[in-house]
Design a protein around this motif. Structure first.
Motif, PDB file in Angstrom:
ATOM      1  N   GLY A   1       0.826  -1.214   0.000  1.00 58.40           N
ATOM      2  CA  GLY A   1       0.000   0.000   0.000  1.00 58.40           C
ATOM      3  C   GLY A   1       0.854   1.256   0.000  1.00 58.40           C
ATOM      4  N   HIS A   2       1.891   1.277   0.811  1.00 55.24           N
ATOM      5  CA  HIS A   2       2.779   2.444   0.854  1.00 55.24           C
ATOM      6  C   HIS A   2       3.601   2.577  -0.433  1.00 55.24           C
ATOM      7  CE1 HIS A   2       1.771   2.651   5.132  1.00 55.24           C
ATOM      8  NE2 HIS A   2       2.284   3.865   5.122  1.00 55.24           N
ATOM      9  N   ALA A   3       4.066   1.443  -0.959  1.00 54.72           N
ATOM     10  CA  ALA A   3       4.854   1.484  -2.195  1.00 54.72           C
ATOM     11  C   ALA A   3       4.037   2.019  -3.359  1.00 54.72           C
ATOM     12  CB  ALA A   3       5.385   0.089  -2.523  1.00 54.72           C
ATOM     13  N   GLN A   4       2.760   1.663  -3.405  1.00 51.48           N
ATOM     14  CA  GLN A   4       1.894   2.075  -4.512  1.00 51.48           C
ATOM     15  C   GLN A   4       1.359   3.493  -4.364  1.00 51.48           C
ATOM     16  OE1 GLN A   4      -1.031  -1.061  -4.538  1.00 51.48           O
ATOM     17  NE2 GLN A   4       0.204  -2.384  -5.855  1.00 51.48           N
ATOM     18  N   ASN A   5       1.572   4.096  -3.201  1.00 49.46           N
ATOM     19  CA  ASN A   5       1.069   5.445  -2.955  1.00 49.46           C
ATOM     20  C   ASN A   5       2.198   6.446  -2.669  1.00 49.46           C
ATOM     21  OD1 ASN A   5      -2.093   5.430  -2.824  1.00 49.46           O
ATOM     22  ND2 ASN A   5      -1.456   3.533  -1.810  1.00 49.46           N
ATOM     23  N   ASP A   6       3.307   6.242  -3.377  1.00 53.05           N
ATOM     24  CA  ASP A   6       4.441   7.183  -3.306  1.00 53.05           C
ATOM     25  C   ASP A   6       5.002   7.334  -1.898  1.00 53.05           C
ATOM     26  OD1 ASP A   6       4.232   7.717  -6.060  1.00 53.05           O
ATOM     27  OD2 ASP A   6       2.685   9.214  -5.701  1.00 53.05           O
ATOM     28  N   GLN A   7       4.951   6.270  -1.122  1.00 51.50           N
ATOM     29  CA  GLN A   7       5.537   6.269   0.222  1.00 51.50           C
ATOM     30  C   GLN A   7       6.543   5.114   0.317  1.00 51.50           C
ATOM     31  OE1 GLN A   7       4.953   8.397   2.808  1.00 51.50           O
ATOM     32  NE2 GLN A   7       3.541   9.644   1.625  1.00 51.50           N
ATOM     33  N   SER A   8       7.429   5.064  -0.679  1.00 54.69           N
ATOM     34  CA  SER A   8       8.330   3.915  -0.798  1.00 54.69           C
ATOM     35  C   SER A   8       9.343   3.835   0.334  1.00 54.69           C
ATOM     36  CB  SER A   8       9.047   3.963  -2.144  1.00 54.69           C
ATOM     37  OG  SER A   8       8.113   3.807  -3.192  1.00 54.69           O
ATOM     38  N   GLU A   9       9.845   4.966   0.804  1.00 56.33           N
ATOM     39  CA  GLU A   9      10.820   4.930   1.893  1.00 56.33           C
ATOM     40  C   GLU A   9      10.188   4.378   3.168  1.00 56.33           C
ATOM     41  OE1 GLU A   9      12.642   8.741   2.299  1.00 56.33           O
ATOM     42  OE2 GLU A   9      13.719   8.585   0.383  1.00 56.33           O
ATOM     43  N   ARG A  10       8.925   4.771   3.405  1.00 52.47           N
ATOM     44  CA  ARG A  10       8.219   4.215   4.574  1.00 52.47           C
ATOM     45  C   ARG A  10       7.973   2.718   4.376  1.00 52.47           C
ATOM     46  NH1 ARG A  10       2.744   6.800   7.109  1.00 52.47           N
ATOM     47  NH2 ARG A  10       4.229   8.281   8.013  1.00 52.47           N
ATOM     48  N   ALA A  11       7.702   2.323   3.124  1.00 53.17           N
ATOM     49  CA  ALA A  11       7.506   0.899   2.827  1.00 53.17           C
ATOM     50  C   ALA A  11       8.761   0.103   3.163  1.00 53.17           C
ATOM     51  CB  ALA A  11       7.143   0.714   1.351  1.00 53.17           C
ATOM     52  N   LEU A  12       9.924   0.647   2.811  1.00 49.63           N
ATOM     53  CA  LEU A  12      11.186  -0.036   3.111  1.00 49.63           C
ATOM     54  C   LEU A  12      11.436  -0.072   4.622  1.00 49.63           C
ATOM     55  CD1 LEU A  12      13.467   1.370   0.260  1.00 49.63           C
ATOM     56  CD2 LEU A  12      12.365  -0.871   0.398  1.00 49.63           C
ATOM     57  N   GLY A  13      11.041   0.990   5.317  1.00 46.99           N
ATOM     58  CA  GLY A  13      11.160   1.003   6.770  1.00 46.99           C
ATOM     59  C   GLY A  13      10.281  -0.055   7.417  1.00 46.99           C
ATOM     60  N   LEU A  14       9.075  -0.224   6.909  1.00 49.71           N
ATOM     61  CA  LEU A  14       8.162  -1.242   7.430  1.00 49.71           C
ATOM     62  C   LEU A  14       8.709  -2.642   7.179  1.00 49.71           C
ATOM     63  CD1 LEU A  14       4.795   0.364   6.287  1.00 49.71           C
ATOM     64  CD2 LEU A  14       5.354  -0.239   8.641  1.00 49.71           C
ATOM     65  N   PHE A  15       9.322  -2.824   6.006  1.00 51.88           N
ATOM     66  CA  PHE A  15       9.906  -4.134   5.709  1.00 51.88           C
ATOM     67  C   PHE A  15      11.052  -4.446   6.666  1.00 51.88           C
ATOM     68  CE2 PHE A  15      13.055  -6.709   3.286  1.00 51.88           C
ATOM     69  CZ  PHE A  15      12.324  -7.897   3.303  1.00 51.88           C
ATOM     70  N   SER A  16      11.835  -3.428   6.991  1.00 52.93           N
ATOM     71  CA  SER A  16      12.921  -3.617   7.947  1.00 52.93           C
ATOM     72  C   SER A  16      12.368  -4.029   9.317  1.00 52.93           C
ATOM     73  CB  SER A  16      13.729  -2.321   8.064  1.00 52.93           C
ATOM     74  OG  SER A  16      14.766  -2.465   9.007  1.00 52.93           O
ATOM     75  N   THR A  17      11.254  -3.393   9.715  1.00 56.01           N
ATOM     76  CA  THR A  17      10.604  -3.745  10.991  1.00 56.01           C
ATOM     77  C   THR A  17      10.086  -5.175  10.949  1.00 56.01           C
ATOM     78  OG1 THR A  17       9.926  -1.429  11.262  1.00 56.01           O
ATOM     79  CG2 THR A  17       8.802  -3.076  12.623  1.00 56.01           C
ATOM     80  N   MET A  18       9.495  -5.549   9.814  1.00 51.54           N
ATOM     81  CA  MET A  18       8.977  -6.911   9.641  1.00 51.54           C
ATOM     82  C   MET A  18      10.114  -7.925   9.757  1.00 51.54           C
ATOM     83  SD  MET A  18       7.226  -8.488   6.209  1.00 51.54           S
ATOM     84  CE  MET A  18       6.726 -10.198   6.118  1.00 51.54           C
ATOM     85  N   HIS A  19      11.223  -7.615   9.104  1.00 46.88           N
ATOM     86  CA  HIS A  19      12.377  -8.521   9.148  1.00 46.88           C
ATOM     87  C   HIS A  19      12.892  -8.645  10.578  1.00 46.88           C
ATOM     88  CE1 HIS A  19      15.621 -10.795   7.388  1.00 46.88           C
ATOM     89  NE2 HIS A  19      16.527 -10.016   7.956  1.00 46.88           N
ATOM     90  N   GLY A  20      12.916  -7.515  11.304  1.00 47.90           N
ATOM     91  CA  GLY A  20      13.369  -7.524  12.687  1.00 47.90           C
ATOM     92  C   GLY A  20      12.455  -8.338  13.589  1.00 47.90           C
ATOM     93  N   ALA A  21      11.153  -8.390  13.227  1.00 46.75           N
ATOM     94  CA  ALA A  21      10.185  -9.169  14.004  1.00 46.75           C
ATOM     95  C   ALA A  21      10.215 -10.651  13.636  1.00 46.75           C
ATOM     96  CB  ALA A  21       8.777  -8.611  13.786  1.00 46.75           C
ATOM     97  N   ARG A  22      11.099 -11.002  12.701  1.00 43.16           N
ATOM     98  CA  ARG A  22      11.284 -12.390  12.248  1.00 43.16           C
ATOM     99  C   ARG A  22      10.010 -12.995  11.670  1.00 43.16           C
ATOM    100  NH1 ARG A  22      15.387 -15.110  16.769  1.00 43.16           N
ATOM    101  NH2 ARG A  22      17.067 -13.571  16.501  1.00 43.16           N
TER     102      ARG A  22
END
Length: 390
Positions: A217-238
């Motif tokens: 949703g963030h990637a498709q709405n011009d919020q790609s940096e936030r999308a990458l931040g969320l992915f980093s959080t997801m990865h950290g949550a294993r």
């Protein structure tokens, strides 16, 4: 087996249907009839599922006629399966006629009809049917809510989605993960990212679908940096991402030209065994091309045995975007040798390559081909032609 009864045939037919072997189901069904065995509700459920999967409209209507002749249409299980078939075939008038005539409906039936309207983007009909269902005091469950929310996943219907959200809270269904995921997805597709993120953070349970919805949703709405931040959080949550989550991350990398992060995601895809899938390859090619790493994009392209026209277009467009116009024309030449029909994006990229090289005569030849393919009036092609340099 010397004696095969309806139970034996059903084991074979429904078994194939459940494993997605739809062609086999439609081969077995006439053999069963020829064997003198009358089908029952379970038989028809398997057949209708196979028909929907293969988009065999005529075979579906023939099976429907046989269900009427054999007296199976009074069974709600058969009616629900048939309704689902018509909805998946996009035959909504036939589906609604069947729905209105059904003597008995259950939550699956209502959900199938609402979901059918949602899939075909008939949002108003989906809402009207939902309101009718509530007036008739039919059971509202998680399947109904997810179907209705998917119908309202458009910016113009966000207020309807909010009303359903309020009803979800009132009825206690927010605790169902599928409903929470549907709400996060609905808000994201309605471009209401703050609502989507707020709800996402409130959910006590999240899975890869939840994360995929919020990241994409963030990637498709011009919020790609936030999308990458969320992915980093997801990865950290294993939390193990799905391939769809990672496609959303690759799209975010493409939007902000984050080559290093995109390369890391590629390595992660290889580790998880996702990289061989066609839509993953497509996202990788697009990411590398937009990040200026055309050689990496070409490596991914060359790994594909039969790239489709979307991938050819992505690769040609990637060359043009990175100033490698001669390589773009060479790849287009390969495409012509393989006799693949281009689309408007392919031809627009090829025309831009001709313009960049000041290859007017070659551009005229390409223009003639666009007319031959019936693509001459497309907007991307018109823009490329207007910029053609003599």
């Amino acid at each position: 087996m010397e004696n095969r009864d309806v139970v034996s045939w059903n084991c074979l037919i429904t078994g194939h249907a459940q494993q997605g072997c739809s062609v086999s189901v439609l081969q077995l069904f006439p053999r069963m009839i020829a064997d003198g065995v009358l089908p029952n509700p379970f038989t028809f459920a398997g057949v209708f599922t196979a028909v929907a999967h293969l988009s065999e409209e005529q075979r579906g209507k023939e099976a429907h006629s046989l269900a009427i002749k054999t007296g199976n249409m009074s069974d709600v299980f058969v009616g629900s399966s048939l309704l689902n078939m018509y909805c998946k075939l996009g035959l909504l008038p036939e589906a609604r006629q069947l729905f209105d005539r059904m003597p008995e409906r259950n939550s699956v039936t209502w959900a199938a009809m609402i979901s059918g309207y949602a899939t075909e983007r008939c949002e108003r009909e989906a809402l009207e049917l939902f309101e009718l269902m509530r007036k008739k005091e039919a059971i509202v469950n998680e399947f109904i809510f997810t179907s209705v929310l998917s119908a309202f996943a458009l910016p113009s219907f966000v207020n309807h989605g909010k009303l359903i959200h309020a009803l979800v809270i009132k009825t206690g269904y927010l605790s169902f993960l599928a409903v929470g995921n549907a709400l996060v997805t609905m808000y994201a597709k309605c471009e209401s990212l703050d609502d989507s993120l707020q709800l996402f953070e409130l959910l006590s349970e999240k899975n890869s679908i939840t994360w995929s919805a919020i990241i994409t949703g963030h990637a498709q709405n011009d919020q790609s940096e936030r999308a990458l931040g969320l992915f980093s959080t997801m990865h950290g949550a294993r939390v193990k991402p799905s391939e769809y989550t990672l496609v959303g991350v690759l799209n975010a990398c493409s939007n902000v030209m984050a080559h290093r992060e995109g390369k890391q995601v590629h390595d992660y895809l290889l580790k998880l065994g996702y990289a061989s899938q066609i839509f993953i390859r497509s996202a990788l090619i697009d990411m590398y091309a937009k990040c200026g790493s055309v050689d990496d994009a070409q490596k991914e392209f060359d790994l594909l045995k039969e790239p489709d026209i979307v991938l050819w277009s992505s690769m040609i467009g990637g060359y043009v975007q990175n100033g490698q116009n001669e390589e773009a024309l060479a790849l287009y030449g390969r495409m012509e040798v393989e006799q693949l029909l281009p689309n408007e994006l392919t031809m627009a990229s090829v025309l831009r390559a001709c313009s960049n090289l000041a290859a007017l005569e070659q551009g005229k030849q390409v223009h003639a081909r666009t007319i031959k393919y019936g693509l001459g009036l497309e907007i991307p092609i018109g823009s490329a032609l207007a910029n053609m340099k003599p």
